[in-house]
Write a protein that holds these residues in place. Structure first.
Motif: not given
Length: 263
Positions: A140, A143-144, A159, A168, A182-183, A185-186, A188, A191, A253
């Protein structure tokens, strides 16, 4: 009907026209699209189960320059799914192993090895040098960081992720005002997902995800089709099923929202 350099009148030679002829025949690609691929530069972060098949298909398609980033070495446990490496590559840097395989597949492309974990200024510099980034990492935090660099430099990000029997894929294109990141979606948070060494993963699944990442990258680079922007494709390998979720840009975001200084 044959294709020759004298007919199309572009920068490709006859050998290239023959090599890429099956793509050029597609009206969505054609000669102009193939030339865009040859002129493109792509950063692939992670040369494992996702990055391997993605890199192989991008190299085969004639993406002109691939930057391969990974600080890991090939381990015996990798070979079940990381098919770009072989037994002879054990203990070698993954970037070196992958570079040899890609160069053998297509000696015309340019390959650059980045044998370190990209972060901070090194990550920003690598992203700044390319047209598109593939995130093929497995944690994670990475990715961030990749997402943040792509947001800052407005580079499209493809991604992918896979664990167990679930995968995915999504595309974040920061050239578009409506694209989430990406952030979005998920968030901060930390992980909390288990790693492949903890939960396991099936080889063909990571091959599917990596291949889809390559497909999305080719669409973005050559300029055809409808990329997975604002959509998250979920893969259920157990049922051989696909599901799609719509995702929207989050104005709040912390990475790409208006509060972060992005319009």
């Amino acid at each position: 009907m044959g294709i020759s350099a004298s007919v199309v009148g572009n920068g490709m030679n006859d050998q290239q026209l023959l090599r890429y002829s099956r793509q050029i025949l597609l009206p969505q690609v054609d000669v102009d699209g193939q030339q865009r691929l040859l002129d493109s530069r792509v950063l692939i972060v992670g040369m494992g189960g996702l990055g391997g098949p993605a890199a192989l298909y991008l190299a085969g398609a004639g993406v002109g320059t691939l930057l391969l980033a990974d600080d890991d070495h090939v381990d015996l446990t990798n070979l079940q799914r990381q098919i770009i490496h072989g037994c002879a590559d054990l203990d070698r840097p993954k970037t070196a192993s992958a570079s040899d395989r890609l160069g053998a597949l297509n000696p015309d492309i340019r390959l650059q090895q980045l044998d370190q974990r990209l972060a901070g200024e090194q990550l920003l510099q690598a992203v700044a040098e390319v047209d598109l980034v593939l995130d093929c990492t497995d944690n994670f935090t990475a990715r961030q960081a990749i997402n943040s660099a792509c947001v800052e430099l407005r580079r499209p990000l493809v991604s992918g992720a896979a664990i167990g029997l679930q995968g995915q894929v999504s595309v974040f294109d920061f050239r578009r005002a409506d694209s989430p990141c990406y952030q979005c979606l998920y968030g901060d948070g930390d992980d909390v997902a288990p790693s492949c060494s903890e939960a396991g993963v099936l080889g063909p699944l990571v091959g599917m995800v990596g291949s889809l990442q390559a497909l999305e990258a080719l669409k973005l680079l050559a300029g055809f089709g409808e990329p997975l922007v604002g959509r998250l494709l979920l893969i259920d390998a157990l049922r051989a099923g696909f599901r799609e979720l719509r995702i929207k840009r989050d104005p709040g975001c912390a990475c790409c929202g208006t509060e972060a200084g992005h319009e």
